[in-house]
Motif scaffolding. Sequence first.
Motif, PDB file in Angstrom:
ATOM      1  N   ARG A 220       0.827  -1.208   0.000  1.00 58.23           N
ATOM      2  CA  ARG A 220       0.000   0.000   0.000  1.00 58.23           C
ATOM      3  C   ARG A 220       0.862   1.260   0.000  1.00 58.23           C
ATOM      4  O   ARG A 220       0.577   2.232  -0.721  1.00 58.23           O
ATOM      5  CB  ARG A 220      -0.919  -0.028   1.224  1.00 58.23           C
ATOM      6  N   LEU A 221       1.908   1.279   0.785  1.00 55.71           N
ATOM      7  CA  LEU A 221       2.805   2.430   0.822  1.00 55.71           C
ATOM      8  C   LEU A 221       3.523   2.600  -0.519  1.00 55.71           C
ATOM      9  O   LEU A 221       3.685   3.719  -1.010  1.00 55.71           O
ATOM     10  CB  LEU A 221       3.827   2.269   1.943  1.00 55.71           C
ATOM     11  N   TYR A 222       3.918   1.493  -1.105  1.00 58.55           N
ATOM     12  CA  TYR A 222       4.650   1.539  -2.368  1.00 58.55           C
ATOM     13  C   TYR A 222       3.791   2.142  -3.481  1.00 58.55           C
ATOM     14  O   TYR A 222       4.301   2.863  -4.356  1.00 58.55           O
ATOM     15  CB  TYR A 222       5.105   0.130  -2.736  1.00 58.55           C
ATOM     16  N   ARG A 223       2.493   1.885  -3.450  1.00 58.76           N
ATOM     17  CA  ARG A 223       1.608   2.402  -4.494  1.00 58.76           C
ATOM     18  C   ARG A 223       1.526   3.926  -4.493  1.00 58.76           C
ATOM     19  O   ARG A 223       1.135   4.537  -5.492  1.00 58.76           O
ATOM     20  CB  ARG A 223       0.186   1.846  -4.329  1.00 58.76           C
ATOM     21  N   SER A 224       1.890   4.552  -3.399  1.00 56.53           N
ATOM     22  CA  SER A 224       1.778   6.005  -3.314  1.00 56.53           C
ATOM     23  C   SER A 224       2.957   6.735  -3.944  1.00 56.53           C
ATOM     24  O   SER A 224       2.931   7.959  -4.045  1.00 56.53           O
ATOM     25  CB  SER A 224       1.651   6.430  -1.851  1.00 56.53           C
ATOM     26  N   LEU A 225       3.971   6.004  -4.369  1.00 55.26           N
ATOM     27  CA  LEU A 225       5.182   6.642  -4.871  1.00 55.26           C
ATOM     28  C   LEU A 225       5.020   7.088  -6.314  1.00 55.26           C
ATOM     29  O   LEU A 225       4.349   6.428  -7.120  1.00 55.26           O
ATOM     30  CB  LEU A 225       6.368   5.685  -4.739  1.00 55.26           C
ATOM     31  N   ASP A 226       5.692   8.185  -6.628  1.00 59.01           N
ATOM     32  CA  ASP A 226       5.474   8.842  -7.917  1.00 59.01           C
ATOM     33  C   ASP A 226       6.467   8.453  -8.995  1.00 59.01           C
ATOM     34  O   ASP A 226       6.180   8.621 -10.179  1.00 59.01           O
ATOM     35  CB  ASP A 226       5.538  10.373  -7.750  1.00 59.01           C
ATOM     36  N   SER A 227       7.643   7.978  -8.633  1.00 52.42           N
ATOM     37  CA  SER A 227       8.699   7.849  -9.636  1.00 52.42           C
ATOM     38  C   SER A 227       9.603   6.667  -9.318  1.00 52.42           C
ATOM     39  O   SER A 227       9.694   6.225  -8.170  1.00 52.42           O
ATOM     40  CB  SER A 227       9.541   9.128  -9.673  1.00 52.42           C
ATOM     41  N   PRO A 228      10.318   6.138 -10.343  1.00 47.91           N
ATOM     42  CA  PRO A 228      11.279   5.053 -10.096  1.00 47.91           C
ATOM     43  C   PRO A 228      12.348   5.404  -9.068  1.00 47.91           C
ATOM     44  O   PRO A 228      12.696   4.541  -8.256  1.00 47.91           O
ATOM     45  CB  PRO A 228      11.879   4.800 -11.486  1.00 47.91           C
ATOM     46  N   PRO A 229      12.912   6.633  -9.020  1.00 47.59           N
ATOM     47  CA  PRO A 229      13.881   6.929  -7.958  1.00 47.59           C
ATOM     48  C   PRO A 229      13.281   6.821  -6.559  1.00 47.59           C
ATOM     49  O   PRO A 229      13.928   6.309  -5.640  1.00 47.59           O
ATOM     50  CB  PRO A 229      14.317   8.367  -8.272  1.00 47.59           C
ATOM     51  N   GLU A 230      12.042   7.283  -6.386  1.00 45.22           N
ATOM     52  CA  GLU A 230      11.389   7.138  -5.090  1.00 45.22           C
ATOM     53  C   GLU A 230      11.173   5.667  -4.756  1.00 45.22           C
ATOM     54  O   GLU A 230      11.350   5.234  -3.613  1.00 45.22           O
ATOM     55  CB  GLU A 230      10.052   7.873  -5.079  1.00 45.22           C
ATOM     56  N   GLN A 231      10.782   4.894  -5.750  1.00 42.73           N
ATOM     57  CA  GLN A 231      10.554   3.470  -5.525  1.00 42.73           C
ATOM     58  C   GLN A 231      11.849   2.762  -5.132  1.00 42.73           C
ATOM     59  O   GLN A 231      11.859   1.918  -4.233  1.00 42.73           O
ATOM     60  CB  GLN A 231       9.950   2.846  -6.789  1.00 42.73           C
ATOM     61  N   LEU A 232      12.954   3.134  -5.805  1.00 38.33           N
ATOM     62  CA  LEU A 232      14.244   2.530  -5.457  1.00 38.33           C
ATOM     63  C   LEU A 232      14.623   2.882  -4.029  1.00 38.33           C
ATOM     64  O   LEU A 232      15.116   2.026  -3.274  1.00 38.33           O
ATOM     65  CB  LEU A 232      15.327   3.021  -6.427  1.00 38.33           C
TER      66      LEU A 232
END
Length: 372
Positions: A220-232
């Motif tokens: 659920r937290l991961y779905r809120s991220l906007d970009s690949p750098p944020e996800q990394l």
Amino acid sequence: MDVEAFFSSGDGWAMPWVLDVELIESLRFGPPASRTDLEVAIALTRLLHGDFVSHGTDGKGRHLDDENVPVVIKAHRAVLERLALKPPTWPFRTFDGPRGFGTYWRDNDMQGSWQARRDCIEQILGPTRNALEDLQELEYERRFSKGPSGAFKNLIFAADGAKPQIVLRDAVNNDVEIVGHADTCLVFTDPLPPHGLTWRQMVAWWTNNHHLDADALYRRLYRSLDSPPEQLLMITYCARYAEEGGFDLPALIPQVYLHYDPYTRRSGKQSGALYRQRMDFLLLAPDRSRIVIEVDGVQHYGRPNPPDEQGRVTHTAAPRLYAEMVAEDRRLRLSGYEIYRFGGFELTAPGGERILTDFFTELLARHQKPAL
């Protein structure tokens, strides 16, 4: 400060240890570089307590011998006196011999009781440990007073859809209400602990309120991220949750829309609107630090141009955007927050994961709360 710092060699508790006598002697005149008397006193107390308890029970795990334990006791006394604390009164000065702990416990009817010997050491060093704990708490309070004042009241984060619309419902009690898109975000409703918010506490809140497990919370937290750098960044940090003690690390909270002490701007049409209405990530560390981590894409410092003939979008540098961003950074820092910025480019380039791994290792080491 770890007990190991007092020894010049040794690999773990099971290996022979060699006391750095020169270092111990120097502690009588001041702490070593980059250390405080409080840190030294805590470590020396731990060393003496552990060694005398070991000698009085199974005899295993002792680091000192009869020759050097008096040297440690003298250094311990000097450090405590610099802290204006009363040193303990030792009825013995060594482990064995006429003035040793062994003779003392035999003369005081402790031969058949390990617990009685432990209680004896606790009576000697317990008041010192308690006084050091009180000093430690004062240091935390002093440090915290330089940071954001007050306490967290609202934590609204991880929107995975439309931006939540938030109003101040009760200005006296600082009660806020989400009047639009409340279903897209998460609201942490438990009391926020004074010494930070761990992943374990976050999972407990999530489980109690949503009846789902930790994996579901992570997704659920991961779905809120906007970009690949944020996800990394999130993947790299959260991998630590799976390590030993990982559930007690500070929780990495993404996309924080509202937290304590919002900063406002005033303009003719937007009086009271926030320049920075959302933080990329927030950590509430165990030493009470509040750490903001931002991942900057081109939108932080440039405005898009119309697509070219091939549909590519370029950006033009926008000094005003950059100036607004750094102005908000200054306000946060002056209020006691720590801010760390990553450029999206450096995280997508080769070695981005290593940059993050090294950064979080140093950050967590800096902000841990040492135990007595």
